[in-house]
Design an enzyme around this catalytic site. Structure first.
Site, PDB file in Angstrom:
ATOM      1  N   HIS A 179       0.793  -1.031   0.038  1.00  0.00           N
ATOM      2  CA  HIS A 179       0.176   0.062   0.066  1.00  0.00           C
ATOM      3  C   HIS A 179       0.744   1.281  -0.040  1.00  0.00           C
ATOM      4  O   HIS A 179       0.356   2.489  -0.433  1.00  0.00           O
ATOM      5  CB  HIS A 179      -1.094  -0.189   1.160  1.00  0.00           C
ATOM      6  CG  HIS A 179      -0.637   0.328   2.723  1.00  0.00           C
ATOM      7  ND1 HIS A 179      -0.340  -0.583   3.615  1.00  0.00           N
ATOM      8  CD2 HIS A 179      -0.189   1.708   2.991  1.00  0.00           C
ATOM      9  CE1 HIS A 179       0.357   0.442   4.451  1.00  0.00           C
ATOM     10  NE2 HIS A 179       0.192   1.565   4.250  1.00  0.00           N
ATOM     11  N   ASP A 228      -0.455  -7.347   1.422  1.00  0.00           N
ATOM     12  CA  ASP A 228       0.133  -6.163   1.539  1.00  0.00           C
ATOM     13  C   ASP A 228       1.643  -6.214   1.587  1.00  0.00           C
ATOM     14  O   ASP A 228       2.228  -5.840   2.828  1.00  0.00           O
ATOM     15  CB  ASP A 228      -0.559  -5.338   2.747  1.00  0.00           C
ATOM     16  CG  ASP A 228      -0.028  -3.732   2.852  1.00  0.00           C
ATOM     17  OD1 ASP A 228       0.391  -3.372   1.598  1.00  0.00           O
ATOM     18  OD2 ASP A 228      -0.538  -3.212   3.696  1.00  0.00           O
ATOM     19  N   GLY A 323       2.622   6.202   9.038  1.00  0.00           N
ATOM     20  CA  GLY A 323       4.353   6.496   8.844  1.00  0.00           C
ATOM     21  C   GLY A 323       5.227   5.360   9.181  1.00  0.00           C
ATOM     22  O   GLY A 323       6.299   5.273   8.630  1.00  0.00           O
ATOM     23  N   SER A 325       3.963   2.175   8.598  1.00  0.00           N
ATOM     24  CA  SER A 325       3.611   1.390   7.520  1.00  0.00           C
ATOM     25  C   SER A 325       4.811   0.968   6.824  1.00  0.00           C
ATOM     26  O   SER A 325       5.797   1.429   6.246  1.00  0.00           O
ATOM     27  CB  SER A 325       2.653   1.881   6.503  1.00  0.00           C
ATOM     28  OG  SER A 325       1.375   1.978   7.006  1.00  0.00           O
ATOM     29  N   GLY A 326       4.969  -0.557   6.206  1.00  0.00           N
ATOM     30  CA  GLY A 326       5.996  -0.907   5.594  1.00  0.00           C
ATOM     31  C   GLY A 326       7.213  -1.604   6.388  1.00  0.00           C
ATOM     32  O   GLY A 326       7.950  -2.220   6.120  1.00  0.00           O
TER      33      GLY A 326
HETATM   34  C1  4AZ Z   1      -1.439   3.771   8.461  1.00  0.00           C
HETATM   35  O1  4AZ Z   1      -2.122   4.607   8.136  1.00  0.00           O
HETATM   36  C2  4AZ Z   1      -1.502   2.882   9.706  1.00  0.00           C
HETATM   37  N1  4AZ Z   1      -2.417   1.131  14.385  1.00  0.00           N
HETATM   38  C3  4AZ Z   1      -0.454   2.056  10.123  1.00  0.00           C
HETATM   39  C4  4AZ Z   1      -0.742   1.273  11.155  1.00  0.00           C
HETATM   40  C5  4AZ Z   1      -1.937   1.341  11.913  1.00  0.00           C
HETATM   41  C6  4AZ Z   1      -2.774   2.245  11.724  1.00  0.00           C
HETATM   42  C7  4AZ Z   1      -2.634   3.087  10.452  1.00  0.00           C
HETATM   43  C8  4AZ Z   1      -2.034   0.462  13.001  1.00  0.00           C
HETATM   44  O2  4AZ Z   1      -0.158   3.601   7.839  1.00  0.00           O
END
Ligand code: 4AZ
Length: 375
Positions: A179, A228, A323, A325-326
């Site tokens: 994503h 993902d 932020g 993520s990944g």
């Molecule tokens: C995001 O938006 C995101 N609480 C990443 C992790 C989590 C929620 C949102 C987990 O990248």
């Protein structure tokens, strides 16, 4: 249980075994029969059939390179780096050392010998992973991470902006979330840079390494966030050091038990209500939560697929966030630090009964092996 394992810094010395695989009805499909280890120093492959007390050196006859790859992957390494036959006259073997000749498969029917027909034994080196130099987030409720604690953590940037976290799998391979790259031109690597070996400065301009290829999982679903995962191949290899090194993957036989203490790290938001990345890499301890519980009506009510897993706390307060993520969810076993999850999604951040949802890396290992082998 298969717990006969330990690691020395950088020199992998590892034992593992094939576990019985039990079908749901209780029928045993294959039985544990042999343990393996790679001995420090000359990297000789040793095997120990279950019913024998002593380790046997593996004879080189009947050896094939595909077996080295399979063994290394069972250990959690991405690949085999070197494998060859070593003349027995060139290695120090103990008096009374016995040998084993391979049978029909890696796991079964090793035959005990007093010498090897070929006069050679197998030396095997797997790609290094999962060690950090010294003991030492958008992570909400986490702590600053000391330099070198998470040497596999990278910042994945587009232009100069931090977009996502990522993890080092090999000098030229980074794994991140699909994503993170989905909204950019499909498969285009241009503009992507990977910054490794940093804890400070998510917003600063250190030299990064440009990305040569971006490969998202072909089954990635932007609505459900199923599959993902994306791999990035770098234009030039990272220089591994105390600050930069690779994570191991899970060995194929390892179970993930609810409650296992794992760690998430990242530069993501530290307060759900403030859209700001942090200057210092954060870390947080987040235990795994069983999928059945996480998919129950009080948590995600069936939204999780088999490619997802949960970690965090039912009461909230500590979690990954935007932020992050990944980035990696890592757990340590007797041997190594392993990539178990990739920060993927969640309802909000750190809210009660809404733990972080991670890509379940164990379910995607064949894809990781295939992509890193063919590109
Ligand atoms: C995001 O938006 C995101 N609480 C990443 C992790 C989590 C929620 C949102 C987990 O990248």
């Amino acid at each position: 249980m298969c717990s006969l394992s330990f690691a020395t810094n950088r020199l992998l010395l590892s034992l593992f075994c094939y576990r019985p695989r039990v079908k749901r009805c209780g029928e045993v499909r294959s039985v544990l029969s042999v343990f393996f280890r790679i001995q420090a120093g000359a990297s000789l492959l040793a095997v120990r059939p279950r019913d024998r007390p002593r380790w046997l050196l593996a004879c080189y006859e009947r050896w094939r390179p595909a077996l080295g790859t399979r063994l290394c992957r069972h250990l959690g390494a991405l690949r085999a780096i070197h494998q060859k036959g070593v003349n027995l006259t060139d290695v120090a073997v103990e008096d009374g050392q016995e040998f084993a000749q391979m049978g029909s498969s890696l796991a079964d029917a090793w035959q005990v010998r007093s010498s090897c027909e070929s006069g050679r034994v197998v030396a095997l080196q797997c790609s290094a992973c999962g060690q950090r130099p010294a003991p030492g987030g958008r992570v909400v409720g986490g702590m600053d991470a000391a330099p070198g604690r998470w040497p596999w953590q990278v910042s994945v940037r587009h232009g100069s902006r931090h977009r996502c976290g990522g993890s080092v799998l090999a000098p030229r391979w980074i794994v991140t979330a699909a994503h993170c790259v989905h909204s950019y031109r499909r498969r285009s690597a241009s503009g992507w840079m990977v910054h490794a070996g940093i804890t400070h400065g998510s917003a600063k301009q250190e030299a990064g390494v440009p990305v040569e290829r971006v490969i998202s999982h072909p089954l990635y679903n932007d609505n459900s966030l199923d599959y993902d995962i994306a791999l990035m191949k770098l234009q030039v290899p990272l220089n591994f050091s105390d600050a930069i090194s690779a994570l191991c993957l899970l060995p194929s036989h390892q179970d993930l038990l609810p409650g296992t203490p794992c760690w998430v790290s990242g530069w993501g938001y530290t307060r759900p209500d403030q859209a700001q990345l942090t200057e210092t890499l954060k870390e947080a301890l987040v235990p795994l939560i069983g999928t059945q519980r996480c998919n129950s009506s009080c948590m995600y009510a069936g939204e999780l697929t088999a490619r997802m897993l949960c970690a965090g706390y039912p009461q909230g307060k500590i979690d990954a966030c935007q932020g992050d993520s990944g980035g990696p969810l890592v757990c340590q076993d007797e041997l190594a630090w392993r990539l178990v999850g990739i920060v993927s999604w969640g309802r909000g951040c750190a809210e009660p009964n809404r733990p972080g949802v991670y890509t379940n890396v164990a379910q995607l290992l064949p894809w990781i092996y295939r992509v890193t082998e063919i590109h």
